[in-house]
Design an enzyme around this catalytic site. Structure first.
Site, short mmCIF file in Angstrom:
data_model
loop_
_atom_site.label_atom_id
_atom_site.label_comp_id
_atom_site.label_asym_id
_atom_site.label_seq_id
_atom_site.Cartn_x
_atom_site.Cartn_y
_atom_site.Cartn_z
N ASP A 270 21.82 17.73 -1.65
CA ASP A 270 22.26 17.72 -0.27
C ASP A 270 22.95 19.07 -0.03
O ASP A 270 23.11 19.88 -0.94
CB ASP A 270 23.19 16.51 -0.02
CG ASP A 270 23.27 16.16 1.45
OD1 ASP A 270 23.61 15.02 1.78
OD2 ASP A 270 22.98 17.05 2.30
C1 GLC Z 1 23.77 17.01 5.56
C2 GLC Z 1 23.44 15.56 5.30
C3 GLC Z 1 22.00 15.30 4.98
C4 GLC Z 1 21.12 16.31 5.71
C5 GLC Z 1 21.43 17.67 5.12
C6 GLC Z 1 20.60 18.79 5.77
O1 GLC Z 1 25.00 17.34 4.96
O2 GLC Z 1 24.22 14.90 4.32
O3 GLC Z 1 21.70 13.95 5.35
O4 GLC Z 1 19.75 15.98 5.54
O5 GLC Z 1 22.81 18.00 5.21
O6 GLC Z 1 20.99 18.93 7.11
#
Ligand code: GLC
Length: 730
Positions: A270
């Site tokens: 993430d």
């Molecule tokens: C965010 C979220 C995730 C998302 C990623 C990219 O922090 O936790 O769900 O897909 O970053 O935006």
């Protein structure tokens, strides 16, 4: 390209080229103006070579033309002409925004998820997106956590079915073939692995403490359904599991995800989740963070650059296995090949022929989704007054509150959806209530309703038959990093309600929210329509429901507590050794509160209709069932009203005696049934031996059933079912 060619390609790549493929950099690093690029690139501590060598782009660069420019530059600069891949959060729509997933889940209609997936894929791929970071299949039981809005709730069966349907919509029917040849399909990424929906105290990113049995029994099946549906990516979660962050948890990734769940696709971090291992305190520096995450099995680093900046030396000095790097790169190139990117890096985008979609195109699809997502929580009648909904033609109606004139109806993760395309409720209500409608004019902010707004609302309420109060929380109070400790609406909204209630008790509350709320102070409201964040066509759906053009059918997939003290709360809890029952409610030593009932305000599976349905005549086809011989459980559902409607009929099972204590009830089936006025319908469900298997502690989380008695029942919600019948698994 053939698979062998991809393997050959990996063997020709340099170490630097391989490391590039396991890095994903934010789209703003790729802006056309090199000067603008300097900021984001330098901020990350990388250089232009790193930039153009990175294997994928996080987010959308703003237009299809930009996607074309970046892709062409990447392929030209790449010695082996390896294309990049654009990944973005297309969670509940791209331009045409659907209700938030927690709302769409309330439809109990898997087909709607497939429609949302297909529409999202069509709009997003037309503008250059290849992968969506969706479905989010984290099971949730705590409305303090703001990301419940992205989930489909507290039930394993529903989460699993909705995830599979959404992926089918994104990727097409034939999992591999479509992605490679149908360029209007989007590759899915199941997230957040694992258990992210159970943070301590409901606070985002906090520790998750789950027993292995609970993790396997309740939390993993949703992800498993997404993997089985063909999602080629899985995103790791920010939280720890057993004290180890998921991003660097070899057991979670290698033993659980890869071996037990059979996932062979790409694992991705993430946002900066790998660099954050330092904050977690399991890495002293970027090099150790990168080493721990990569060796645990996290293939791609999103948005931080520990891989790009520290792995070369670690591979060269043998601290990490280059074979593992080859395997990760092979998975990433295979994903690109399965998307057809080697043969067609633009994936069908044509320079000059692409255009950013100006307007949401899929009005009827988002409208139908909003209609089915609305949940009628209350619509009480009394001896002196019939139910306020649907609104009685000719009666005067007032409208006030922070969402009377708000376009903030799209919710979090609304991608390229624009609030400018959202008609507010007052405009829609004027369309359906053509006379005797008084609408507030004073600006009304959700977090601070002014005394002027309250005074105006009271004046309107004094002079109308029915007063509609559009209440709720703003979208920035929903989604990531929006945990709350108080589930009530802001005090100024509660004050608005009380002031209006003093002068006119005939109040219809329309509630906009991304999470279950404590609504006990609204118990005097005869009618409450839960709208969630209903998307681009949400106000139209609300207005059509208020006047009865639509008969609401939605039912909750997440429990609404009486107050935050009951949280976490969910319908499938274990009984405890001293369960509270009707008979022992007055006793002291039972599992209860001295200051609040155990029961929630609105239970899982609850939702009213303008029709009224009754359940009767529960029957089982046999007193026994076995692996070879399922049992059929049926009941009669009657529409006692003069209005046709849709009823979501639910099938629940309780395992009376197990090796482990078993939930008081579990949903094992559901059906959406259209029932005409006065009609009775026989509704049947099949219970198989497989349906009653569950995760045991030993041997390690094996799933199997046990002979014995089960109570089965059918009903309108988890708290409203027919007296159960007993069947025995032999
Ligand atoms: C965010 C979220 C995730 C998302 C990623 C990219 O922090 O936790 O769900 O897909 O970053 O935006």
């Amino acid at each position: 390209m053939e698979a062998l060619e991809i393997q050959q390609l990996v063997s020709e790549m340099t170490l630097d080229e391989k490391i590039g493929q396991i890095a994903q950099l934010p789209a703003d690093c790729y802006t056309n103006n090199a000067g603008d690029r300097t900021g984001p690139v330098q901020r990350l501590g990388i250089d232009e070579t790193d930039l153009w060598r990175a294997g994928s782009v996080l987010g959308w660069p703003g237009s299809a033309e930009e996607c074309i420019r970046i892709q062409k530059t990447v392929v030209e600069k790449s010695r082996l002409h390896i294309p990049t891949i654009f990944m973005s959060d297309v969670v509940h729509g791209w331009k045409s925004i659907f209700p938030i997933p927690l709302a769409l889940g309330s439809s109990w209609d898997p087909h709607l998820f497939e429609v949302m997936g297909k529409v999202s894929a069509q709009e997003a791929t037309q503008e250059g997106v290849h992968v969506t970071f969706s479905p989010m299949v984290d099971l949730v039981r705590d409305p303090r956590w703001g990301r419940v809005m992205e989930s489909t709730g507290e039930d394993v069966l529903l989460n699993s079915q909705f995830a599979a349907s959404l992926i089918k919509g994104y990727q097409g029917d034939d999992k591999s073939e479509s992605l490679a040849h149908n360029f209007h399909t989007l590759a899915a990424c199941v997230k957040h692995f694992a258990g992210y929906g159970a943070p301590e105290a409901g606070r985002d990113y906090a520790t998750v403490s789950l027993s292995g049995q609970e993790l396997y029994e309740k939390y993993l099946p949703g992800y498993q359904a997404g993997i089985a549906a063909g999602a080629p990516l899985v995103m790791m979660s920010f939280n720890t599991i057993d004290g180890l962050p998921a991003h660097a948890n070899p057991y979670l990734i290698q033993e659980v995800l890869r071996k037990k769940m059979g996932f062979t696709g790409v694992t991705i971090s993430d946002f900066a989740g790998i660099a954050e291992l330092i904050e977690h305190g399991i890495a002293a520096d970027a090099a150790q963070a990168a080493r721990k995450a990569f060796s645990a099995g996290c293939d791609v680093e999103m948005a931080s650059v520990t891989y790009l900046t520290t792995l070369r030396e670690q591979f060269e000095t043998g601290k990490l296995s280059v074979q593992a790097l080859d395997e990760a790169v092979l998975r990433i190139l295979t994903l690109k090949n399965n998307l057809g990117l080697f043969d067609n890096p633009l994936r069908g985008l044509q320079p000059g022929q692409t255009h950013s979609i100006q307007q949401p195109a899929f009005r009827e699809e988002t409208y139908q989704a909003a209609l089915e997502s609305l949940v009628l929580l209350r619509n009480e009648s009394s001896t002196s007054r019939q139910a306020l909904l649907p609104l009685t033609p000719g009666k005067s109606v007032g409208l006030a509150g922070p969402f009377a004139h708000s376009s903030d109806l799209l919710g979090g993760w609304s991608a390229e959806g624009k609030q400018q395309c959202v008609e507010p409720l007052d405009a829609q209500l004027k369309r359906v209530v053509t006379d005797n409608l008084k609408v507030s004019q004073v600006a009304c902010e959700p977090l601070a309703v002014s005394s002027q707004a309250i005074e105006e609302a009271v004046e309107i309420a004094k002079n109308v038959d029915t007063m509609i109060l559009a209440l709720g929380l703003p979208s920035q109070w929903s989604g990531e990093a929006t945990s709350v400790t108080d589930l009530r609406l802001p005090a100024s909204q509660r004050k608005l309600y009380q002031a209006v209630q003093q002068v006119n008790p005939n109040i219809v509350v329309v509630l906009v929210t991304g999470r279950p709320l404590d609504l006990t102070y609204l118990d005097s409201a005869p009618s409450i329509l839960l709208a969630w964040f209903p998307g681009t066509q949400g106000a139209r759906a609300i207005a059509d429901t208020l006047v009865g053009k639509n008969n609401p059918s939605g039912k909750l997939t997440m429990t609404f507590p009486r107050n935050v003290g009951q949280v976490p709360i969910h319908y499938d809890a274990l009984p405890s050794g001293r369960p509270e029952t009707e008979e022992n409610k007055q006793e002291r030593y039972v599992s209860h509160y001295v200051d609040c009932a155990n029961e929630p305000a609105y239970p899982f599976g609850f939702g009213k209709s303008y029709s009224s349905f009754s359940y009767s005549d529960l029957q089982v086809s046999s007193a026994e069932f076995s692996q070879d011989q399922p049992v059929t459980v049926s009941a009669t559902v009657t529409n006692e009203s003069s209005r046709g409607g849709t009823e979501i009929v639910q099938f629940y099972v309780h395992d009376c005696v197990g090796e482990l204590s078993r939930p008081v009830r579990e949903l094992k089936g559901f059906k959406r049934i259209e029932i005409n006025p006065g009609e009775s319908v026989r509704v049947s469900f099949t219970l198989t031996e497989e349906d009653v298997r569950y995760t045991h502690s030993m041997p390690a989380f094996a799933r199997y059933s046990e002979p014995g008695d089960f109570l089965v029942t059918i009903g309108a919600s988890s708290a409203d079912t027919l007296p159960p019948l007993r069947v025995t698994l032999v």
